[in-house]
Design a protein around this motif. Structure first.
Motif, PDB file in Angstrom:
ATOM      1  N   PRO A 157       0.744  -1.210  -0.067  1.00  0.00           N
ATOM      2  CA  PRO A 157      -0.063  -0.005  -0.109  1.00  0.00           C
ATOM      3  C   PRO A 157       0.814   1.332   0.024  1.00  0.00           C
ATOM      4  N   ARG A 158       0.371   2.267  -0.728  1.00  0.00           N
ATOM      5  CA  ARG A 158       0.944   3.534  -0.719  1.00  0.00           C
ATOM      6  C   ARG A 158       0.403   4.567   0.331  1.00  0.00           C
ATOM      7  N   PRO A 159       0.913   5.608   0.418  1.00  0.00           N
ATOM      8  CA  PRO A 159       0.250   6.347   1.519  1.00  0.00           C
ATOM      9  C   PRO A 159      -1.066   7.115   1.330  1.00  0.00           C
ATOM     10  N   ARG A 160      -2.015   6.244   1.041  1.00  0.00           N
ATOM     11  CA  ARG A 160      -3.550   6.987   0.707  1.00  0.00           C
ATOM     12  C   ARG A 160      -4.116   7.369   1.802  1.00  0.00           C
ATOM     13  N   GLN A 161      -4.103   6.870   3.129  1.00  0.00           N
ATOM     14  CA  GLN A 161      -4.733   7.329   4.209  1.00  0.00           C
ATOM     15  C   GLN A 161      -4.602   8.778   4.524  1.00  0.00           C
ATOM     16  N   GLY A 162      -3.272   9.267   4.412  1.00  0.00           N
ATOM     17  CA  GLY A 162      -3.093  10.665   4.697  1.00  0.00           C
ATOM     18  C   GLY A 162      -3.841  11.573   3.802  1.00  0.00           C
TER      19      GLY A 162
ATOM     20  N   THR B  57     -13.085   2.377  -0.147  1.00  0.00           N
ATOM     21  CA  THR B  57     -13.428   3.161  -1.116  1.00  0.00           C
ATOM     22  C   THR B  57     -13.873   4.593  -0.878  1.00  0.00           C
ATOM     23  N   VAL B  58     -13.647   5.567  -1.720  1.00  0.00           N
ATOM     24  CA  VAL B  58     -14.248   6.992  -1.733  1.00  0.00           C
ATOM     25  C   VAL B  58     -14.724   7.335  -3.223  1.00  0.00           C
ATOM     26  N   ALA B  59     -14.112   6.579  -4.094  1.00  0.00           N
ATOM     27  CA  ALA B  59     -14.620   6.806  -5.444  1.00  0.00           C
ATOM     28  C   ALA B  59     -16.161   6.720  -5.595  1.00  0.00           C
ATOM     29  N   ASP B  60     -16.617   5.721  -5.086  1.00  0.00           N
ATOM     30  CA  ASP B  60     -18.012   5.591  -5.181  1.00  0.00           C
ATOM     31  C   ASP B  60     -18.980   6.493  -4.580  1.00  0.00           C
ATOM     32  N   VAL B  61     -18.671   7.579  -3.548  1.00  0.00           N
ATOM     33  CA  VAL B  61     -19.241   8.413  -2.936  1.00  0.00           C
ATOM     34  C   VAL B  61     -19.333   9.434  -3.964  1.00  0.00           C
ATOM     35  N   PHE B  62     -18.039   9.879  -4.310  1.00  0.00           N
ATOM     36  CA  PHE B  62     -17.989  11.127  -5.443  1.00  0.00           C
ATOM     37  C   PHE B  62     -18.567  10.605  -6.908  1.00  0.00           C
TER      38      PHE B  62
ATOM     39  N   LEU C 246      -6.918  16.537  -5.850  1.00  0.00           N
ATOM     40  CA  LEU C 246      -6.917  15.531  -4.666  1.00  0.00           C
ATOM     41  C   LEU C 246      -7.355  14.113  -5.346  1.00  0.00           C
ATOM     42  N   LEU C 247      -8.382  13.852  -5.979  1.00  0.00           N
ATOM     43  CA  LEU C 247      -8.503  12.681  -6.627  1.00  0.00           C
ATOM     44  C   LEU C 247      -7.564  12.081  -7.480  1.00  0.00           C
ATOM     45  N   ARG C 248      -6.887  12.835  -8.271  1.00  0.00           N
ATOM     46  CA  ARG C 248      -5.668  12.520  -9.169  1.00  0.00           C
ATOM     47  C   ARG C 248      -4.599  11.805  -8.170  1.00  0.00           C
ATOM     48  N   GLU C 249      -4.405  12.548  -7.097  1.00  0.00           N
ATOM     49  CA  GLU C 249      -3.379  12.421  -6.005  1.00  0.00           C
ATOM     50  C   GLU C 249      -3.958  10.921  -5.501  1.00  0.00           C
ATOM     51  N   LEU C 250      -5.155  10.780  -5.162  1.00  0.00           N
ATOM     52  CA  LEU C 250      -5.349   9.514  -4.502  1.00  0.00           C
ATOM     53  C   LEU C 250      -5.450   8.322  -5.078  1.00  0.00           C
ATOM     54  N   ILE C 251      -5.419   8.614  -6.508  1.00  0.00           N
ATOM     55  CA  ILE C 251      -5.247   7.509  -7.647  1.00  0.00           C
ATOM     56  C   ILE C 251      -3.734   6.946  -7.774  1.00  0.00           C
ATOM     57  N   LYS C 252      -2.843   8.185  -7.773  1.00  0.00           N
ATOM     58  CA  LYS C 252      -1.472   8.198  -7.720  1.00  0.00           C
ATOM     59  C   LYS C 252      -0.944   7.354  -6.577  1.00  0.00           C
ATOM     60  N   ASN C 253      -1.648   7.448  -5.388  1.00  0.00           N
ATOM     61  CA  ASN C 253      -1.335   6.579  -4.299  1.00  0.00           C
ATOM     62  C   ASN C 253      -2.131   5.394  -3.834  1.00  0.00           C
ATOM     63  N   THR C 254      -2.819   4.860  -4.966  1.00  0.00           N
ATOM     64  CA  THR C 254      -3.624   3.932  -4.972  1.00  0.00           C
ATOM     65  C   THR C 254      -3.154   2.672  -5.835  1.00  0.00           C
ATOM     66  N   TRP C 255      -3.117   1.285  -4.997  1.00  0.00           N
ATOM     67  CA  TRP C 255      -2.278   0.392  -5.652  1.00  0.00           C
ATOM     68  C   TRP C 255      -3.335  -0.111  -6.916  1.00  0.00           C
ATOM     69  N   PRO C 256      -3.018  -0.807  -7.807  1.00  0.00           N
ATOM     70  CA  PRO C 256      -3.891  -1.168  -9.119  1.00  0.00           C
ATOM     71  C   PRO C 256      -4.717  -2.071  -8.885  1.00  0.00           C
ATOM     72  N   ASP C 257      -4.624  -3.023  -7.860  1.00  0.00           N
ATOM     73  CA  ASP C 257      -5.790  -3.896  -7.524  1.00  0.00           C
ATOM     74  C   ASP C 257      -6.784  -3.411  -6.362  1.00  0.00           C
ATOM     75  N   HIS C 258      -6.571  -2.275  -6.118  1.00  0.00           N
ATOM     76  CA  HIS C 258      -7.624  -1.536  -5.088  1.00  0.00           C
ATOM     77  C   HIS C 258      -8.730  -1.184  -5.946  1.00  0.00           C
ATOM     78  N   PRO C 259     -10.011  -1.312  -5.361  1.00  0.00           N
ATOM     79  CA  PRO C 259     -11.380  -0.921  -5.921  1.00  0.00           C
ATOM     80  C   PRO C 259     -11.318   0.387  -6.279  1.00  0.00           C
ATOM     81  N   ASP C 260     -10.587   1.384  -5.728  1.00  0.00           N
ATOM     82  CA  ASP C 260     -10.908   2.837  -6.081  1.00  0.00           C
ATOM     83  C   ASP C 260     -10.076   3.054  -7.339  1.00  0.00           C
ATOM     84  N   PHE C 261      -8.938   2.289  -7.722  1.00  0.00           N
ATOM     85  CA  PHE C 261      -8.025   2.225  -8.928  1.00  0.00           C
ATOM     86  C   PHE C 261      -9.052   2.207 -10.175  1.00  0.00           C
TER      87      PHE C 261
END
Length: 159
Positions: A2-7, A73-78, A144-159
């Motif tokens: 995991p990359r630093p997504r939580q921050g 996930t947060v993409a589903d909310v957006f 922020l969502l672009r940064e979130l994607i950059k910090n999300t691993w490819p197999d994550h549901p938000d990717f």
């Protein structure tokens, strides 16, 4: 790994703080308001609807935060709220009229006396410091969502 997504999550939530100003309270509660309700309607346009949207979006994100884990996930909310972001168009299209009205309001001596303590307390210059917030909101979400994607691993549901 995991990359630093939580921050990034607290910054998404922070962006949802209300754009309201002390002017609304003054117009609705003061026996001699500094700025009329009519002037505020021109300046802040559909800000109440935008505030309502922000409040709902914030509530949904806080629900996600309450059960946060590395697969949350947060993409589903957006995606759910995306059609409602169009309401920002009304505010943005009124922005020039609002700025003109702001110029008129800020030139009033009584307003200057009202605004100076607020300006000092919140370290803002003008009403425009508040007025620009909704205009900046959607581009900030995108960043922020672009940064979130950059910090999300490819197999994550938000990717």
């Amino acid at each position: 790994m995991p990359r630093p997504r939580q921050g990034l999550y607290p910054r998404l939530v922070w962006r949802l703080s209300a754009e309201r100003t002390p002017l609304k309270w003054n117009a609705e509660n003061s026996p001699e308001p500094t700025v009329s309700k009519e002037d505020l309607a021109v300046v802040f346009s559909n800000i109440e609807q935008i505030h309502g949207l922000s409040t709902e979006l914030l509530a949904k994100l806080k629900e996600k935060e309450a059960s946060w884990d590395s697969n949350q996930t947060v993409a589903d909310v957006f995606m759910h709220f995306m059609p409602f972001f169009k309401m920002y168009t009304v505010f943005i299209n009124n922005f020039d009229n609002a700025n003109q009205k702001v110029g008129e309001i800020e030139s009033r001596k009584r307003f200057k006396q009202f605004w100076e303590p607020i300006r000092m307390l919140h370290n803002v210059g003008t009403i425009g410091s508040f007025l620009i917030m909704p205009v900046q909101r959607i581009p900030r979400y995108v960043l922020l969502l672009r940064e979130l994607i950059k910090n999300t691993w490819p197999d994550h549901p938000d990717f």
